[in-house]
Write an enzyme that holds these catalytic residues in place. Structure first.
Site, PDB file in Angstrom:
ATOM      1  N   ASP A 271     -10.920   3.304   4.437  1.00 26.47           N
ATOM      2  CA  ASP A 271     -11.303   1.888   4.408  1.00 26.47           C
ATOM      3  C   ASP A 271     -12.818   1.720   4.308  1.00 26.47           C
ATOM      4  O   ASP A 271     -13.310   0.644   3.960  1.00 26.47           O
ATOM      5  CB  ASP A 271     -10.831   1.181   5.687  1.00 26.47           C
ATOM      6  CG  ASP A 271      -9.553   0.388   5.474  1.00 26.47           C
ATOM      7  OD1 ASP A 271      -9.388  -0.174   4.381  1.00 26.47           O
ATOM      8  OD2 ASP A 271      -8.736   0.335   6.419  1.00 26.47           O
TER       9      ASP A 271
ATOM     10  N   GLN B 107      -4.410  -1.248   9.663  1.00 26.23           N
ATOM     11  CA  GLN B 107      -4.423  -2.587   9.069  1.00 26.23           C
ATOM     12  C   GLN B 107      -5.073  -3.588  10.024  1.00 26.23           C
ATOM     13  O   GLN B 107      -4.736  -3.652  11.210  1.00 26.23           O
ATOM     14  CB  GLN B 107      -2.992  -3.017   8.713  1.00 26.23           C
ATOM     15  CG  GLN B 107      -2.884  -4.323   7.971  1.00 26.23           C
ATOM     16  CD  GLN B 107      -3.504  -4.294   6.572  1.00 26.23           C
ATOM     17  OE1 GLN B 107      -3.610  -3.247   5.946  1.00 26.23           O
ATOM     18  NE2 GLN B 107      -3.934  -5.434   6.093  1.00 26.23           N
TER      19      GLN B 107
ATOM     20  N   LYS C 298       0.840  -1.209   0.000  1.00 30.06           N
ATOM     21  CA  LYS C 298       0.000   0.000   0.000  1.00 30.06           C
ATOM     22  C   LYS C 298       0.870   1.253   0.000  1.00 30.06           C
ATOM     23  O   LYS C 298       0.616   2.201  -0.744  1.00 30.06           O
ATOM     24  CB  LYS C 298      -0.940  -0.018   1.216  1.00 30.06           C
ATOM     25  CG  LYS C 298      -2.032  -1.068   1.111  1.00 30.06           C
ATOM     26  CD  LYS C 298      -2.839  -1.245   2.393  1.00 30.06           C
ATOM     27  CE  LYS C 298      -3.825  -2.391   2.257  1.00 30.06           C
ATOM     28  NZ  LYS C 298      -4.631  -2.639   3.465  1.00 30.06           N
TER      29      LYS C 298
HETATM   30  N1  GUN Z   1      -7.052  -6.477   6.224  1.00 30.15           N
HETATM   31  C1  GUN Z   1      -7.457  -7.190   5.143  1.00 30.15           C
HETATM   32  N2  GUN Z   1      -8.041  -6.386   4.245  1.00 30.15           N
HETATM   33  C2  GUN Z   1      -8.005  -5.133   4.752  1.00 30.15           C
HETATM   34  C3  GUN Z   1      -8.453  -3.872   4.265  1.00 30.15           C
HETATM   35  O1  GUN Z   1      -9.021  -3.722   3.174  1.00 30.15           O
HETATM   36  N3  GUN Z   1      -8.216  -2.821   5.089  1.00 30.15           N
HETATM   37  C4  GUN Z   1      -7.612  -2.946   6.299  1.00 30.15           C
HETATM   38  N4  GUN Z   1      -7.464  -1.846   7.039  1.00 30.15           N
HETATM   39  N5  GUN Z   1      -7.197  -4.112   6.771  1.00 30.15           N
HETATM   40  C5  GUN Z   1      -7.390  -5.187   5.991  1.00 30.15           C
END
Ligand code: GUN
Length: 294
Positions: A122, A99, A55
């Site tokens: 998110d 995350q 990311k």
């Molecule tokens: N863990 C797995 N997928 C995601 C996501 O799309 N966002 C976040 N913050 N954590 C994740």
């Protein structure tokens, strides 16, 4: 059946990310600050570390500044909430991503609730989930559902009136995707761990999305001829990355299918970049309005 169409999320992502980059350069060229994304990782789960690194790298490539916070795995909920409160107040932070999953001592619900809805790229905050239910365009759609929607749209896959079956009812993918598919006027079925007869539903699907993280869950004899298959799963089996779908079997019947890797994964990151750009544009616009001379 002939070879299915490969829904190539990698190539589409490259194209969309070029567009994002161009838009950012234009806005920065016009005198605006750069967009900023805060990425918070708690603990040292290796998979989460890989996702977070991807990311941050993707942000760099399109001209989004990233602010990385790596916090100890034993941190308390209150300490994490303090970090989020600080990020909420920072001018240069347009988006906040914590995350998931978080370590068990942390109250995940409280953390999601603490993120300012305007910075919730998110889309997990109840306010943004509510906007998704209400079919309002002014919220943030969670990154994976957003990416899947863009992928299906790019390949001209019609959703109106189609039977979309989603396997997995999680808050990150299945649940929000079911709402987004309703926006597109699909007939939506959500299957989950308590579904009595999974095959009964998967075999009816025009479009089948699997988001469980169970490798090999969807086999060739569970789908109908011509199905469009979207595999959200990412698991490591014998050192290889595999999805939920037994690709070699299902591809014999599918009209279109996402590869793993290179399908939904890159589209999720692209969804995040799009949401960050959306947050940024809204915030610089609000800022310029609030500082305008009468
Ligand atoms: N863990 C797995 N997928 C995601 C996501 O799309 N966002 C976040 N913050 N954590 C994740």
């Amino acid at each position: 059946m002939s070879e299915p169409l490969l829904l190539d999320g990698k190539t589409l992502s490259q194209k969309i990310r070029e567009e994002i980059k161009g838009e950012i350069e234009k806005l920065v060229g016009a005198g605006n600050r750069r967009p900023g994304l805060a990425v918070v990782l708690v603990g040292d789960d290796p998979a989460s570390e890989v996702y977070v690194k991807n990311k941050i790298k993707a942000c760099q490539k399109v001209g989004i500044e990233s602010f990385f916070y790596k916090l100890d795995k034993n941190i308390l909920t209150e300490e994490l909430l303090d970090v989020i409160a600080d990020l909420n107040s920072r001018e240069e932070v347009d988006g906040i991503l914590v995350q998931l999953p978080l370590p068990p001592q942390i109250d995940q619900g409280e953390v999601v609730l603490a993120i300012s809805p305007e910075k919730d790229v998110d889309g997990f905050h109840p306010q943004n989930m509510g906007r998704l239910v209400a079919q309002r365009e002014d919220g943030f759609i969670p990154c994976t559902p957003l990416g899947i929607d863009l992928l299906l749209k790019h390949y001209g896959i019609e959703l109106k009136g189609k039977d979309v079956v989603i396997v997995g009812a999680g808050f990150i993918v299945g649940r929000p995707l079911s709402l987004l598919m309703l926006w597109r006027n699909a007939t939506v079925t959500v299957c989950h761990i308590h579904t009595k007869d999974l095959r009964k539903f998967t075999s009816q699907a025009d479009i089948l999305v699997s988001a469980t993280g169970v490798p090999g869950l969807i086999k060739g004899d569970m789908v109908k001829e011509g199905v469009v298959v979207v595999d959200v799963g990412i698991s490591k089996v014998d050192g290889r990355i595999v999805g939920d779908v037994v690709f070699e079997e299902v591809k014999e019947k599918a009209s279109a299918i996402t590869p793993v890797p290179g399908g939904v994964g890159p589209m999720t990151v692209t969804g995040l970049l799009l949401n960050t750009l959306k947050a940024y544009k809204k915030r610089i616009k609000a800022h310029s309005t609030s500082t305008m001379k009468p």
